[in-house]
Write a protein that holds these residues in place. Structure first.
Motif, mmCIF file in Angstrom:
data_model
loop_
_atom_site.group_PDB
_atom_site.id
_atom_site.type_symbol
_atom_site.label_atom_id
_atom_site.label_comp_id
_atom_site.label_asym_id
_atom_site.label_seq_id
_atom_site.Cartn_x
_atom_site.Cartn_y
_atom_site.Cartn_z
ATOM 1 N N THR A 54 0.823 -1.201 0.000
ATOM 2 C CA THR A 54 0.000 0.000 0.000
ATOM 3 C C THR A 54 0.857 1.251 0.000
ATOM 4 O O THR A 54 1.810 1.356 0.776
ATOM 5 C CB THR A 54 -0.911 0.019 1.248
ATOM 6 O OG1 THR A 54 -1.687 -1.164 1.252
ATOM 7 C CG2 THR A 54 -1.817 1.238 1.246
ATOM 8 N N ASP A 55 0.540 2.188 -0.871
ATOM 9 C CA ASP A 55 1.148 3.511 -0.841
ATOM 10 C C ASP A 55 0.250 4.416 -0.008
ATOM 11 O O ASP A 55 -0.946 4.538 -0.277
ATOM 12 C CB ASP A 55 1.277 4.090 -2.253
ATOM 13 C CG ASP A 55 2.336 3.383 -3.071
ATOM 14 O OD1 ASP A 55 3.290 2.863 -2.465
ATOM 15 O OD2 ASP A 55 2.214 3.338 -4.318
ATOM 16 N N VAL A 56 0.826 5.028 1.009
ATOM 17 C CA VAL A 56 0.120 6.018 1.816
ATOM 18 C C VAL A 56 0.559 7.385 1.307
ATOM 19 O O VAL A 56 1.751 7.696 1.307
ATOM 20 C CB VAL A 56 0.447 5.860 3.313
ATOM 21 C CG1 VAL A 56 -0.368 6.841 4.141
ATOM 22 C CG2 VAL A 56 0.170 4.431 3.764
ATOM 23 N N ILE A 57 -0.393 8.176 0.856
ATOM 24 C CA ILE A 57 -0.077 9.428 0.163
ATOM 25 C C ILE A 57 -0.647 10.607 0.940
ATOM 26 O O ILE A 57 -1.861 10.680 1.176
ATOM 27 C CB ILE A 57 -0.643 9.421 -1.271
ATOM 28 C CG1 ILE A 57 -0.128 8.197 -2.045
ATOM 29 C CG2 ILE A 57 -0.277 10.708 -1.997
ATOM 30 C CD1 ILE A 57 -0.837 7.956 -3.344
ATOM 31 N N GLY A 58 0.218 11.509 1.343
ATOM 32 C CA GLY A 58 -0.203 12.722 2.020
ATOM 33 C C GLY A 58 -0.150 13.899 1.073
ATOM 34 O O GLY A 58 0.808 14.059 0.308
ATOM 35 N N LEU A 59 -1.194 14.719 1.100
ATOM 36 C CA LEU A 59 -1.267 15.914 0.255
ATOM 37 C C LEU A 59 -0.995 17.137 1.119
ATOM 38 O O LEU A 59 -1.685 17.363 2.122
ATOM 39 C CB LEU A 59 -2.641 16.011 -0.400
ATOM 40 C CG LEU A 59 -2.796 17.027 -1.532
ATOM 41 C CD1 LEU A 59 -1.937 16.631 -2.728
ATOM 42 C CD2 LEU A 59 -4.255 17.144 -1.946
#
Length: 293
Positions: A54-59
Motif C-alpha cells: 500500500t502507498d500512503v499518500i499525504g497531500l
C-alpha cells in the motif's frame, strides 16, 4: 493552487497508523493506493480494506516546509531516519472538469443509455437518461448500478409502479420511468439525494411521475410492482423485514450493493418471502432478484 504529494510505501497493517502520522505532520488529506494499481472494492461493514502493498499518500499545501514534515515523520517508530519516501509537485487542475470529461455515455441492456447532461446522446432513438449526479451516488459506472440498470432494461415496466429504495441520484427510478413505468417512488435517508433525484427527474421530463421521500415521510402501506434497492449488504439484511413488504404479491425485487462473498447472507434474509433467481455477478459484485411469494 498547486500541491505537494508525499508518498510512503508500506503494508495494509501499518497504513492507517502512517496516515495519521502524515496528518500530524501537516498533510491536509491522506489517501491509500494499491502499489500495483489493484482497485479496492467497497469494504464490509466496519472494515477498512487495504492491500498487502500500500502507498500512503499525504497531500500538502505548496507552501508547507517539507523538510520539517519529513523530519517529524523520521521520529515515528515505523519510519526512522532516512525512511524511503517520494515527494512530488502536483500541477493544479480543475478536478471537477477533468471528471466530467471522462464521464461518457454508457449503454445498459438493449435499450437504455445513461448520458451525462453535458454530452450529446449517441442514439436519439434509444431510451436516454440524462444524468448529473451532483452530490449523490449513482452514475452507472459502478458494477452494482450497472447490474440494476441492466435488470430494469430487461423488464416490461409498462404501466408499472417502481420503488427505488436508496435512490441516490435517482438514476434507477428515472431509468424505470423512461423504460415505461407509470410511477416511481424514490426513498433515501440523505436530503441531498432527494434533491439530486428531483433535479435529474426534472432534467429528464419525468418529475411529475416521481415521488421522493425521506424514510420518515413515506406513506404507510407503500407497495409497488417492482422494487430495487442498490445499497449495501449490511443494510439489506437489517432492513429485510421493511424491504420485503414493499413488492406486491407476485412483484419483483432487485437487490445490489452486495459483494459476491456476501450474497448468500443476503439471500437468506429474503428467501422466506421470495422465490429467488440465480445470482448475477459482475466483477466482485452481484445482483439478487426474486419474485414475492
Amino acid at each position: 493552487m498547486p500541491w505537494i504529494q508525499l508518498k510512503i510505501n508500506t503494508t495494509g497493517s501499518y497504513a492507517e497508523e502512517l496516515g495519521d502520522a502524515l496528518m500530524e505532520s501537516g498533510a491536509v488529506s491522506v489517501t491509500f493506493q494499491d502499489t500495483h494499481d489493484t482497485p479496492v472494492f467497497e469494504p464490509l461493514p466496519g472494515e477498512t480494506r487495504l492491500w498487502g502493498d500500500t502507498d500512503v499518500i499525504g497531500l500538502f499545501d505548496a507552501e508547507c516546509d517539507m523538510k520539517a514534515a519529513v523530519a517529524q515523520l523520521e521520529q515515528h517508530p515505523l519510519l526512522g531516519a532516512g525512511f524511503h519516501h517520494k515527494i512530488e509537485q502536483l500541477e493544479d487542475k480543475d478536478w471537477e472538469r477533468e471528471w466530467m470529461e471522462n464521464f461518457h455515455p454508457m449503454r445498459f441492456g438493449e435499450r437504455l443509455w445513461i448520458c451525462p447532461s453535458w454530452r450529446d446522446v449517441p442514439d436519439e432513438n434509444a431510451v436516454n437518461v440524462m444524468l448529473d449526479p451532483g452530490l449523490a451516488f449513482g452514475t452507472g459506472t459502478h458494477p452494482t448500478t450497472s447490474l440494476c440498470l441492466t435488470w430494469l432494461d430487461g423488464l416490461d415496466l409498462t404501466g408499472k409502479t417502481v420503488i427505488d429504495f436508496g435512490c441516490g441520484s435517482g438514476i434507477l427510478a428515472i431509468a424505470a420511468l423512461k423504460l415505461g413505468a407509470a410511477r416511481a417512488i424514490g426513498i433515501d435517508i440523505d436530503p441531498q439525494a432527494i434533491q439530486a433525484s428531483r433535479d435529474n427527474a426534472e432534467r429528464n421530463g419525468v418529475a411529475g411521475r416521481l415521488e421522493l421521500y425521506l424514510p420518515h415521510q413515506q406513506p404507510d402501506g407503500l407497495q409497488a410492482d417492482v422494487v430495487v434497492a442498490n445499497i449495501l449488504a449490511g443494510p439489506l439484511r437489517e432492513l429485510a423485514p421493511l424491504i420485503s413488504v414493499l413488492p406486491i404479491q407476485g412483484g419483483l425485487l432487485g437487490l445490489s450493493g452486495v459483494l459476491a462473498s456476501q450474497a448468500e447472507g443476503v439471500c437468506e434474509a429474503y428467501r422466506e418471502r421470495f422465490t429467488l433467481d440465480p445470482v448475477a455477478k459482475k466483477e466482485e459484485w452481484c445482483r439478487i432478484t426474486g419474485t414475492r411469494k
